[in-house]
Design a protein around this motif. Structure first.
Motif, PDB file in Angstrom:
ATOM      1  N   SER A 285       0.834  -1.205   0.000  1.00 28.45           N
ATOM      2  CA  SER A 285       0.000   0.000   0.000  1.00 28.45           C
ATOM      3  C   SER A 285       0.861   1.244   0.000  1.00 28.45           C
ATOM      4  CB  SER A 285      -0.893   0.044   1.242  1.00 28.45           C
ATOM      5  OG  SER A 285      -1.660  -1.106   1.318  1.00 28.45           O
ATOM      6  N   TYR A 288       2.130   1.775  -3.459  1.00 22.74           N
ATOM      7  CA  TYR A 288       1.053   2.282  -4.303  1.00 22.74           C
ATOM      8  C   TYR A 288       0.726   3.735  -3.959  1.00 22.74           C
ATOM      9  CZ  TYR A 288      -0.145  -2.277  -6.302  1.00 22.74           C
ATOM     10  OH  TYR A 288      -0.126  -3.444  -6.997  1.00 22.74           O
ATOM     11  N   ALA A 289       0.668   4.016  -2.648  1.00 25.63           N
ATOM     12  CA  ALA A 289       0.319   5.374  -2.230  1.00 25.63           C
ATOM     13  C   ALA A 289       1.368   6.369  -2.727  1.00 25.63           C
ATOM     14  CB  ALA A 289       0.193   5.438  -0.710  1.00 25.63           C
ATOM     15  N   SER A 292       0.788   6.898  -6.406  1.00 22.85           N
ATOM     16  CA  SER A 292      -0.402   7.695  -6.730  1.00 22.85           C
ATOM     17  C   SER A 292      -0.229   9.141  -6.296  1.00 22.85           C
ATOM     18  CB  SER A 292      -1.675   7.077  -6.150  1.00 22.85           C
ATOM     19  OG  SER A 292      -1.537   6.886  -4.791  1.00 22.85           O
ATOM     20  N   PHE A 317     -11.899  22.361 -10.124  1.00 19.05           N
ATOM     21  CA  PHE A 317     -11.115  21.186 -10.518  1.00 19.05           C
ATOM     22  C   PHE A 317      -9.892  21.039  -9.620  1.00 19.05           C
ATOM     23  CE2 PHE A 317      -7.552  19.275 -12.705  1.00 19.05           C
ATOM     24  CZ  PHE A 317      -8.093  18.095 -13.170  1.00 19.05           C
ATOM     25  N   TYR A 320     -10.795  20.106  -5.966  1.00 17.94           N
ATOM     26  CA  TYR A 320     -11.142  18.689  -5.779  1.00 17.94           C
ATOM     27  C   TYR A 320      -9.896  17.805  -5.870  1.00 17.94           C
ATOM     28  CZ  TYR A 320     -16.016  20.130  -6.645  1.00 17.94           C
ATOM     29  OH  TYR A 320     -17.236  20.742  -6.587  1.00 17.94           O
ATOM     30  N   VAL A 331      -3.335   7.482   3.838  1.00 19.47           N
ATOM     31  CA  VAL A 331      -3.041   6.043   3.906  1.00 19.47           C
ATOM     32  C   VAL A 331      -1.668   5.834   4.529  1.00 19.47           C
ATOM     33  CG1 VAL A 331      -2.492   4.024   2.477  1.00 19.47           C
ATOM     34  CG2 VAL A 331      -4.548   5.348   2.015  1.00 19.47           C
TER      35      VAL A 331
ATOM     36  N   ALA B  23      -4.531   1.184  -6.489  1.00 25.20           N
ATOM     37  CA  ALA B  23      -3.255   1.884  -6.389  1.00 25.20           C
ATOM     38  C   ALA B  23      -3.486   3.376  -6.177  1.00 25.20           C
ATOM     39  CB  ALA B  23      -2.420   1.654  -7.642  1.00 25.20           C
ATOM     40  N   PHE B  24      -4.476   3.938  -6.875  1.00 24.11           N
ATOM     41  CA  PHE B  24      -4.784   5.361  -6.688  1.00 24.11           C
ATOM     42  C   PHE B  24      -5.256   5.619  -5.264  1.00 24.11           C
ATOM     43  CE2 PHE B  24      -5.530   7.399 -11.130  1.00 24.11           C
ATOM     44  CZ  PHE B  24      -4.212   7.095 -11.455  1.00 24.11           C
ATOM     45  N   PHE B  25      -6.011   4.682  -4.751  1.00 31.15           N
ATOM     46  CA  PHE B  25      -6.503   4.827  -3.381  1.00 31.15           C
ATOM     47  C   PHE B  25      -5.348   4.635  -2.397  1.00 31.15           C
ATOM     48  CE2 PHE B  25      -8.970   3.139   0.336  1.00 31.15           C
ATOM     49  CZ  PHE B  25      -9.630   4.319   0.612  1.00 31.15           C
ATOM     50  N   GLY B  26      -4.392   3.812  -2.818  1.00 29.64           N
ATOM     51  CA  GLY B  26      -3.214   3.595  -1.980  1.00 29.64           C
ATOM     52  C   GLY B  26      -3.299   2.358  -1.109  1.00 29.64           C
ATOM     53  N   VAL B  27      -4.222   1.458  -1.402  1.00 31.63           N
ATOM     54  CA  VAL B  27      -4.411   0.266  -0.574  1.00 31.63           C
ATOM     55  C   VAL B  27      -4.570  -0.933  -1.497  1.00 31.63           C
ATOM     56  CG1 VAL B  27      -5.944  -0.855   1.100  1.00 31.63           C
ATOM     57  CG2 VAL B  27      -5.556   1.604   1.231  1.00 31.63           C
ATOM     58  N   PHE B  56      -9.524   9.779 -14.403  1.00 35.40           N
ATOM     59  CA  PHE B  56      -9.656  10.519 -13.146  1.00 35.40           C
ATOM     60  C   PHE B  56      -9.831  12.011 -13.429  1.00 35.40           C
ATOM     61  CE2 PHE B  56      -7.574  12.800  -9.610  1.00 35.40           C
ATOM     62  CZ  PHE B  56      -8.408  12.408  -8.575  1.00 35.40           C
ATOM     63  N   VAL B  57      -8.965  12.526 -14.311  1.00 32.72           N
ATOM     64  CA  VAL B  57      -9.063  13.944 -14.687  1.00 32.72           C
ATOM     65  C   VAL B  57     -10.408  14.206 -15.364  1.00 32.72           C
ATOM     66  CG1 VAL B  57      -8.094  15.731 -16.191  1.00 32.72           C
ATOM     67  CG2 VAL B  57      -6.574  14.298 -14.838  1.00 32.72           C
ATOM     68  N   LEU B  60     -13.271  14.239 -12.881  1.00 37.17           N
ATOM     69  CA  LEU B  60     -13.273  15.481 -12.092  1.00 37.17           C
ATOM     70  C   LEU B  60     -13.841  16.640 -12.912  1.00 37.17           C
ATOM     71  CD1 LEU B  60      -9.955  15.764 -10.029  1.00 37.17           C
ATOM     72  CD2 LEU B  60     -12.279  15.512  -9.198  1.00 37.17           C
ATOM     73  N   MET B  61     -13.460  16.678 -14.201  1.00 35.74           N
ATOM     74  CA  MET B  61     -13.972  17.750 -15.070  1.00 35.74           C
ATOM     75  C   MET B  61     -15.484  17.632 -15.244  1.00 35.74           C
ATOM     76  SD  MET B  61     -10.834  17.937 -17.767  1.00 35.74           S
ATOM     77  CE  MET B  61     -11.483  19.176 -18.847  1.00 35.74           C
ATOM     78  N   LEU B  63     -17.526  16.303 -13.064  1.00 36.71           N
ATOM     79  CA  LEU B  63     -18.105  16.722 -11.793  1.00 36.71           C
ATOM     80  C   LEU B  63     -18.162  18.252 -11.713  1.00 36.71           C
ATOM     81  CD1 LEU B  63     -19.051  15.912  -8.899  1.00 36.71           C
ATOM     82  CD2 LEU B  63     -16.669  16.064  -8.204  1.00 36.71           C
ATOM     83  N   VAL B  64     -17.060  18.880 -12.117  1.00 34.07           N
ATOM     84  CA  VAL B  64     -16.999  20.349 -12.079  1.00 34.07           C
ATOM     85  C   VAL B  64     -18.058  20.950 -12.995  1.00 34.07           C
ATOM     86  CG1 VAL B  64     -15.585  22.335 -12.745  1.00 34.07           C
ATOM     87  CG2 VAL B  64     -14.581  20.504 -11.397  1.00 34.07           C
ATOM     88  N   VAL B  67     -21.383  20.692 -11.364  1.00 30.90           N
ATOM     89  CA  VAL B  67     -21.544  21.630 -10.244  1.00 30.90           C
ATOM     90  C   VAL B  67     -21.785  23.045 -10.754  1.00 30.90           C
ATOM     91  CG1 VAL B  67     -20.296  22.697  -8.314  1.00 30.90           C
ATOM     92  CG2 VAL B  67     -20.196  20.237  -8.639  1.00 30.90           C
ATOM     93  N   THR B  68     -21.071  23.404 -11.831  1.00 31.61           N
ATOM     94  CA  THR B  68     -21.158  24.801 -12.303  1.00 31.61           C
ATOM     95  C   THR B  68     -22.305  25.033 -13.289  1.00 31.61           C
ATOM     96  OG1 THR B  68     -19.495  24.258 -13.955  1.00 31.61           O
ATOM     97  CG2 THR B  68     -18.712  25.368 -11.976  1.00 31.61           C
TER      98      THR B  68
END
Lengths: 526, 69
Positions: A285, A288-289, A292, A317, A320, A331, B23-27, B56-57, B60-61, B63-64, B67-68
């Motif tokens: 982890s 990975y962390a 990321s 953007f 967030y 993590v 991996a992005f989450f880190g777990v 991911f980008v 997010l775009m 979502l933005v 919202v707007t």
């Protein structure tokens, strides 16, 4: 991790060059690592003296010690010297000393380029510092060297640009060296997922450096041509855009923040399992962390520019994305805490600095999330709140990890144990004075005191006085650190091969001090 | 046979997506990590990571813009 099937004693050869040429022509990773560490410490003291002059001026309202022009030069140069001269080279020093020993390699992959990477730093540092003595003085527009100020300044700015180019080239060469060493020179059996976390964090940092430094080089080259060759990249009157510089600078600058903190994560991830006597919780982890965090660090740059003019969609953007980067960072903090949970902990100096790191870095991380929120950032932008935030990240984050790492590996580097009592004094004094200097700056910022000012309104006087006392205490405490290190180099209790019973990585299988040539025959990691 | 291969590829894609997401989450669960290490190639993970970052980008775009709007 480091079960070694190898008779190390036969592999050692302590023959080495002597005299000045040992250092000028150094190709040994340990010698080069030592030079990096001393260089960075000298730069740390230089930048520290600048910081103390700033704090002396701010001890009370009014102009007492330096004129406003010199004050601006000092704030700018303090930032440049600490970032490019102290923190970054210090981590490269650690990488040079530790990476080959931790992966069972005899040296860095490109030994001569390693020498060149280091020696480039010396003329760069001289250029940077000597800019104080040229007409117009040193750069004075802040370490971010934003135009239009940086286009208008005297030749000191050109010297700084040249120095940054050289330092950037040195960093890129160092990174190529580290990537090649880690990917090609690991001992048999040491797969990527068996590598110590310090090596992992440096591998990812090296990729970030290769990505980010050329961007800085591009930005400052455009600045140089705007200044000297009549281009108008950033000159609004000529059709250019000064805000474009900010975007390019921070596309480098935010990964740069992580370049300065990821190796610190690596050091802390080595120290905590050792003194908790437990394997690192969630090793994969952590890898990975780190990866990321590195990727996310490239898409958050404009949170430094919320007030520079940006559509609401852009602000959202980057807000967030910035808040999400706290997830993998969180993590890591949880994993370090879980590693300590029910461990057989002892609190030698490296562990104290590692725990201090977690505690204070978390404060810096939280204040970072606060700054990521656009409406709040618009209020605290360019105030002492931001100063407090990034000093919690870079001083009690990066610097505390560097101190912890130094105490942790000093026995391996010098062959002597450091003075534990003095080491603990160093930690507690640093902890106390650091918080005295910087915690109150949160209040100053929230009350509206702007950064980079030599004078201030009367209502800020008390907290500034407290902050200055803390800064002087912190600065003087670092002389104690110098004394402890020198004392350890000169003698003291003989260090065994592995002075820490919980240490598992390969370098601890070598005798202390580590022989000049180590792992000429690679160990086999099982 | 062809259908079986297509099914395997779909499974692999899912596995890569899972690896990149966690991996992005880190777990990552140890057993899943070991499975990834033995069955995925570095190129697959790197390409998956780049696609994941782009998604991911993009999300997010999206979502933005929601919202707007």
């Amino acid at each position: 991790m480091a079960a070694v099937d190898h008779d190390i004693a036969h592999a050692h050869d302590d023959h080495h060059p002597t005299g000045l040429m040992r250092w000028i022509g150094a190709t040994n990773h340990k010698d080069i690592g030592t030079m990096y560490l001393w260089f960075s410490f000298i730069m740390f003291l230089t930048g520290g003296v600048m910081a103390l002059t700033i704090r002396a001026e701010l001890f009370q309202p009014g102009i007492q010690i330096v004129n406003p022009e010199l004050f601006n030069q000092l704030t700018t140069m303090h930032g440049l010297v600490m970032v490019f001269g102290a923190i970054m080279p210090a981590f490269v020093g650690f990488a040079n000393w530790q990476i080959p020993m931790m992966i069972g390699a005899p040296d860095m992959a490109f030994a001569r380029m390693n020498n060149w990477s280091f020696w480039l730093l010396v003329p760069a540092a001289l250029l940077l510092i000597s800019s104080f003595f040229v007409p117009g003085g040193a750069p004075a527009g802040g370490w971010t060297i934003y135009p239009p100020l940086s286009v208008q300044m005297g030749m000191g700015m050109d010297m700084a640009i040249f120095a940054l180019h050289i330092m950037g080239a040195a960093s890129i060469m160092g990174s190529i060296n580290i990537i090649t060493t880690v990917l090609n020179m690991r001992a048999p059996g040491m797969t990527l997922m068996k590598m110590p976390l310090f090596v992992w964090t440096w591998l990812i940092t090296a990729y970030l450096l290769v990505l980010a430094m050329p961007v800085l080089a591009g930005a400052i080259t455009m600045l140089l041509t705007d200044r000297n060759f009549g281009t108008n990249f950033f000159n609004a009157a000529g059709g250019g855009d000064p805000v474009m510089f900010q975007h390019i600078f921070w596309f480098f600058g935010h990964p740069e923040v992580y370049i300065m903190i990821l190796p610190a994560f690596g050091i802390v991830s080595e120290i905590i399992p050792t003194f908790a006597r437990k394997p690192l919780f969630g090793y994969s982890s952590m890898v990975y962390a780190t990866a990321s965090i590195a990727i996310l660090s490239c898409i958050v740059w404009a949170h430094h520019m919320f007030t520079a003019g940006m559509p609401a969609a852009g602000q959202l953007f980057f807000m967030y994305a910035t808040m999400l980067i706290a997830v993998p960072t969180g993590v890591k903090v949880f994993n370090w805490t879980a590693t300590m949970w029910r461990g057989s902990m002892t609190f030698e100096t490296p562990m104290l600095f590692a725990i201090g790191f977690i505690f204070l870095f978390t404060i810096g991380g939280f204040s970072g999330v606060i700054c990521a929120i656009v409406p709040i950032d618009i209020q605290v932008q360019d105030t002492y709140y931001v100063i407090a935030h990034f000093h919690y990240v870079l001083v009690s984050g990066a610097l505390f990890a560097l101190f912890g790492g130094t105490y942790y590996w000093l026995p391996k580097w010098t062959g002597h144990m450091y003075d534990e009592t003095l080491g603990k004094w160093h930690f507690w004094l640093s902890m106390f004075f650091f918080n005295l200097a910087f915690f109150v700056q949160h209040f100053l910022g929230l009350a509206g005191m702007p950064r980079r000012v030599p004078d201030y309104a009367l209502q800020f006087a008390d907290f500034n006085m407290i902050s200055s006392i803390g800064a002087f205490g912190f600065g003087l405490t670092q002389l104690l650190f110098l004394y402890v290190v020198l004392k350890c180099i000169r003698g003291g209790e003989k260090a065994p091969a592995s002075p820490w019973e919980g240490a598992k990585t390969l370098e601890w299988t070598l005798p202390s001090p580590a022989p000049y040539h180590s792992f000429e025959t690679p160990p086999v990691v099982k | 046979m062809k259908e079986k291969k297509a099914k395997l590829d779909g499974g692999k894609l899912l596995q890569i997506s899972g690896a990149v997401f966690w991996a992005f989450f880190g777990v990552r669960k140890q057993s899943d990590l070991e499975l990834d290490a033995s069955t995925l190639t570095p190129a697959q993970v790197i390409i998956g990571g780049i696609v994941g970052a782009a998604l991911f980008v993009g999300s997010l775009m999206l979502l933005v813009s929601l919202v707007t709007s």
